[in-house]
Design an enzyme around this catalytic site. Structure first.
Site, PDB file in Angstrom:
ATOM      1  CG  PHE A   1      -1.741   0.912   1.687  1.00 25.68           C
ATOM      2  CD1 PHE A   1      -2.616   0.873   0.435  1.00 25.68           C
ATOM      3  CD2 PHE A   1      -1.087   1.849   2.311  1.00 25.68           C
ATOM      4  CE1 PHE A   1      -4.189   2.111   1.118  1.00 25.68           C
ATOM      5  CE2 PHE A   1      -2.323   3.345   2.393  1.00 25.68           C
ATOM      6  CZ  PHE A   1      -3.553   3.457   2.023  1.00 25.68           C
TER       7      PHE A   1
ATOM      8  N   PRO B   1       8.611  10.969   0.506  1.00 30.41           N
ATOM      9  CG  PRO B   1      10.562  10.507  -0.447  1.00 30.41           C
ATOM     10  CD  PRO B   1       9.206  10.101  -0.919  1.00 30.41           C
ATOM     11  N   GLY B   2       8.254  13.610   0.951  1.00 26.82           N
ATOM     12  CA  GLY B   2       8.236  14.833   1.185  1.00 26.82           C
ATOM     13  C   GLY B   2       6.527  14.852   1.777  1.00 26.82           C
TER      14      GLY B   2
ATOM     15  N   GLY C   1      14.401  -6.880  34.417  1.00 29.35           N
ATOM     16  CA  GLY C   1      15.748  -6.650  34.358  1.00 29.35           C
ATOM     17  C   GLY C   1      17.679  -6.935  33.063  1.00 29.35           C
TER      18      GLY C   1
ATOM     19  CD  GLU D   1      -2.252   1.562   9.178  1.00 30.87           C
ATOM     20  OE1 GLU D   1      -3.598   1.518   9.332  1.00 30.87           O
ATOM     21  OE2 GLU D   1      -2.140   0.409   8.624  1.00 30.87           O
ATOM     22  N   GLY D   2      -0.986   7.005  10.910  1.00 28.14           N
ATOM     23  CA  GLY D   2      -1.315   8.299  11.747  1.00 28.14           C
ATOM     24  C   GLY D   2      -0.375   8.469  13.344  1.00 28.14           C
TER      25      GLY D   2
HETATM   26  C1  FAD Z   1       7.159   0.291   9.888  1.00 31.96           C
HETATM   27  C2  FAD Z   1       6.253   1.223   8.717  1.00 31.96           C
HETATM   28  C3  FAD Z   1       5.578   1.152   8.385  1.00 31.96           C
HETATM   29  C4  FAD Z   1       5.145   1.589   7.414  1.00 31.96           C
HETATM   30  N1  FAD Z   1       4.649   1.288   6.490  1.00 31.96           N
HETATM   31  C5  FAD Z   1       3.800   2.218   4.969  1.00 31.96           C
HETATM   32  C6  FAD Z   1       2.848   1.442   4.340  1.00 31.96           C
HETATM   33  O1  FAD Z   1       3.220   0.233   4.087  1.00 31.96           O
HETATM   34  N2  FAD Z   1       2.401   2.566   3.113  1.00 31.96           N
HETATM   35  C7  FAD Z   1       2.989   3.609   3.381  1.00 31.96           C
HETATM   36  O2  FAD Z   1       2.188   4.663   2.654  1.00 31.96           O
HETATM   37  N3  FAD Z   1       3.100   4.155   4.664  1.00 31.96           N
HETATM   38  C8  FAD Z   1       3.944   3.088   5.466  1.00 31.96           C
HETATM   39  N4  FAD Z   1       4.642   4.579   6.223  1.00 31.96           N
HETATM   40  C9  FAD Z   1       4.969   5.996   6.805  1.00 31.96           C
HETATM   41  C10 FAD Z   1       4.011   6.228   7.582  1.00 31.96           C
HETATM   42  O3  FAD Z   1       2.627   6.299   7.517  1.00 31.96           O
HETATM   43  C11 FAD Z   1       4.584   7.658   8.248  1.00 31.96           C
HETATM   44  O4  FAD Z   1       6.159   7.559   8.334  1.00 31.96           O
HETATM   45  C12 FAD Z   1       3.584   8.545   8.418  1.00 31.96           C
HETATM   46  O5  FAD Z   1       2.436   8.943   7.464  1.00 31.96           O
HETATM   47  C13 FAD Z   1       4.179   9.721   9.249  1.00 31.96           C
HETATM   48  O6  FAD Z   1       5.219  10.970   8.378  1.00 31.96           O
HETATM   49  P1  FAD Z   1       6.483  10.665   8.479  1.00 31.96           P
HETATM   50  O7  FAD Z   1       7.143   9.675   9.209  1.00 31.96           O
HETATM   51  O8  FAD Z   1       6.968  11.079   7.270  1.00 31.96           O
HETATM   52  O9  FAD Z   1       6.337  11.492   9.384  1.00 31.96           O
HETATM   53  P2  FAD Z   1       6.539  13.203   9.712  1.00 31.96           P
HETATM   54  O10 FAD Z   1       4.673  13.223   8.402  1.00 31.96           O
HETATM   55  O11 FAD Z   1       7.042  14.108   9.239  1.00 31.96           O
HETATM   56  O12 FAD Z   1       6.116  14.030  11.110  1.00 31.96           O
HETATM   57  C14 FAD Z   1       7.230  13.421  12.207  1.00 31.96           C
HETATM   58  C15 FAD Z   1       6.527  13.870  13.783  1.00 31.96           C
HETATM   59  O13 FAD Z   1       5.251  15.172  12.866  1.00 31.96           O
HETATM   60  C16 FAD Z   1       4.399  14.948  14.275  1.00 31.96           C
HETATM   61  N5  FAD Z   1       3.440  15.468  13.271  1.00 31.96           N
HETATM   62  C17 FAD Z   1       3.110  15.566  12.015  1.00 31.96           C
HETATM   63  N6  FAD Z   1       1.967  15.495  11.942  1.00 31.96           N
HETATM   64  C18 FAD Z   1       1.240  16.436  12.625  1.00 31.96           C
HETATM   65  C19 FAD Z   1       0.627  16.535  12.972  1.00 31.96           C
HETATM   66  N7  FAD Z   1      -1.016  17.114  12.648  1.00 31.96           N
HETATM   67  N8  FAD Z   1      -0.020  17.899  14.437  1.00 31.96           N
HETATM   68  C20 FAD Z   1       0.652  17.180  15.519  1.00 31.96           C
HETATM   69  N9  FAD Z   1       2.562  16.573  15.057  1.00 31.96           N
HETATM   70  C21 FAD Z   1       2.166  16.669  14.012  1.00 31.96           C
HETATM   71  C22 FAD Z   1       4.501  13.694  15.073  1.00 31.96           C
HETATM   72  O14 FAD Z   1       4.877  13.307  15.634  1.00 31.96           O
HETATM   73  C23 FAD Z   1       5.191  12.884  13.782  1.00 31.96           C
HETATM   74  O15 FAD Z   1       5.330  11.155  14.188  1.00 31.96           O
HETATM   75  C24 FAD Z   1       5.195   3.007   7.568  1.00 31.96           C
HETATM   76  C25 FAD Z   1       6.329   3.732   8.173  1.00 31.96           C
HETATM   77  C26 FAD Z   1       6.842   3.313   9.100  1.00 31.96           C
HETATM   78  C27 FAD Z   1       6.939   3.180  10.685  1.00 31.96           C
END
Ligand code: FAD
Length: 410
Positions: free
Chosen positions: A115, A120-121, A336, A360-361
């Site tokens: 999915f 990256p952005g 421990g 997933e949020g």
């Molecule tokens: C193990 C793993 C599996 C994954 N699998 C999938 C997959 O199968 N498909 C897919 O599409 N994606 C996948 N992801 C990606 C995942 O959905 C994203 O990492 C996630 O949506 C967060 O995006 P980001 O990492 O770019 O963090 P960012 O969006 O940059 O956010 C970084 C942090 O900023 C804070 N933040 C962000 N928005 C807000 C807000 N509105 N209010 C307050 N604080 C906020 C939160 O603390 C957040 O953790 C996966 C990630 C992991 C770690």
């Protein structure tokens, strides 16, 4: 059933799932290579009928499967969930030809699904996604760009890919495509992550897609993402509850047996109280997850608040994933040093439990969804004149950038 107890058949089914996980799935998981798709494990999930069950099941069944498997074998749980996440859009929005081609293979565990929403952005702010779908002049498109953090990538046999078909239209300009592996221009690299499941990038260098690859309608891809994530969000909480229960069971057994200060660790009130707190929070998380899943299955018909289903899903995901982090960390503390030895159950759970608070949020996004929906229903119910609530200020361009329950946050 009510939201507060399972019926005897469900309890028996959960016990059967745990037994299957221990006897059939865990030995296969142990032979897997970290960071790679474990195809024998996915095939076994197919042979046991669990993948097929994903697509007949409601949200509560999905939660019971995820919780039961997670309690015994997180790798099996995650393989099942990822297969569901990548395939659900095909089951719900695929054409007859797409369904005939991919559903039998996916449910048999012969084809592995992904999915692909995050980039990256564009993570939490999924509406910012930029994978470019450029019209090819013959009714199709060419995809250019990159997806990142995609579970099962780049090994998956097919992926639900969300791409921008209309620039500047935010969530309204995104289209979902079913992209099979092997399309010209499709690449990707594995990423080395803390949790053991396969995850990587997908790169698109002019990948051709046509109308026959659409999942749903052009520019309506967010509906596909939302439909999928709304179903899966409470079940991330169920995964967390399964891990919390496994950590609690281990901590209970260890503290009851470990000699210390002329008695057992369990005789120390600080230890016993920590166990009580872990158990109470785990049970509270479980009930929130069951209530959210039941509300989803009942289609909100017993609730007057329109937004109760997504709000409950957000609460369940938020509370259960944060609780699991607390419970696993507490179990490590009560064990421990031995808990930190490579290969110990808790060392494994400590690595597994972290990511669900982000994907997933993220937790913060769930809080925003909950608060936004609460204020929206407060307004709908007619806040009294002079009530203290005020609409949040929007940015200067008028674009509301805060996440809503109706927007996907992968
Ligand atoms: C193990 C793993 C599996 C994954 N699998 C999938 C997959 O199968 N498909 C897919 O599409 N994606 C996948 N992801 C990606 C995942 O959905 C994203 O990492 C996630 O949506 C967060 O995006 P980001 O990492 O770019 O963090 P960012 O969006 O940059 O956010 C970084 C942090 O900023 C804070 N933040 C962000 N928005 C807000 C807000 N509105 N209010 C307050 N604080 C906020 C939160 O603390 C957040 O953790 C996966 C990630 C992991 C770690």
């Amino acid at each position: 059933m009510t939201a507060f107890s399972l019926d005897p058949e469900q309890i028996t089914w959960c016990a059967e799932l745990r037994a299957l996980a221990a006897e059939r799935l865990k030995p296969l998981a142990e032979k897997g290579e970290p960071g790679r798709v474990n195809r024998p494990l996915v095939a076994a999930l197919g042979e046991l009928g669990l993948l097929a069950r994903l697509f007949d099941a409601g949200a509560l069944d999905l939660c019971l499967m995820r919780e039961s498997l997670a309690q015994v074998c997180t790798e099996a749980e995650t393989a099942l969930a990822l297969q569901g996440l990548g395939t659900h859009p095909v089951a719900a929005f695929g054409s007859p030809a797409q369904r005939a081609r991919w559903l039998p293979e996916a449910t048999a565990g012969r084809a592995v699904a992904a999915f692909a929403l995050s980039e990256p952005g564009a993570g939490s702010d999924a509406a910012a996604l930029a994978l470019d779908a450029v019209p090819d002049g013959r009714g199709g498109w060419r995809l250019h760009g990159e997806k990142q953090w995609i579970s099962n990538a780049p090994e998956a046999d097919f992926a639900t890919v969300f791409a921008r078909t209309t620039r500047g239209a935010g969530a309204r300009g995104v289209t979902a495509f079913l992209v099979p592996a092997g399309r010209p221009g499709l690449g990707g690299e594995p990423l080395d992550m803390l949790a053991p499941h396969a995850l990587g990038t997908l790169t698109f260098d002019g990948v051709p897609v046509g109308p026959e690859d659409l999942l749903g309608e052009p520019d309506r891809g967010f509906r596909v993402a939302m439909h999928t994530l709304n179903l899966f969000r409470p079940s991330v909480g169920a995964f967390a509850v399964g891990m919390a229960q496994a950590a609690l069971d281990a901590a209970l057994a260890h503290t009851a047996a470990r000699p210390a200060f002329g008695g057992r660790l369990a005789d120390l009130q600080a230890v016993a109280h920590r166990i009580a707190e872990m158990a109470t929070r785990t049970e509270a998380a479980r009930l929130l997850v069951y209530a959210a899943a039941t509300a989803y299955d009942e289609g909100n018909s017993h609730d007057t608040a329109d937004t109760a289903v997504p709000r409950r899903a957000a609460m369940a995901k938020l509370f259960a994933t944060e609780t699991a982090q607390y419970v696993v960390d507490s179990a490590v503390q009560l064990h421990g040093a031995r808990a930190l030895q490579r290969g110990h159950l808790l060392e494994h759970l400590y690595r597994e439990v972290r990511a669900p608070r982000i994907y997933e949020g993220a937790t913060e996004v769930q809080r925003t969804i909950i608060a936004k929906e609460l204020y929206a229903s407060h307004r709908r119910e007619g806040a009294p004149e002079g009530a203290p609530y005020e609409e949040e200020p929007s940015p200067a361009d008028g674009r509301d950038t805060t996440p809503h329950a109706e927007e996907p946050t992968p």
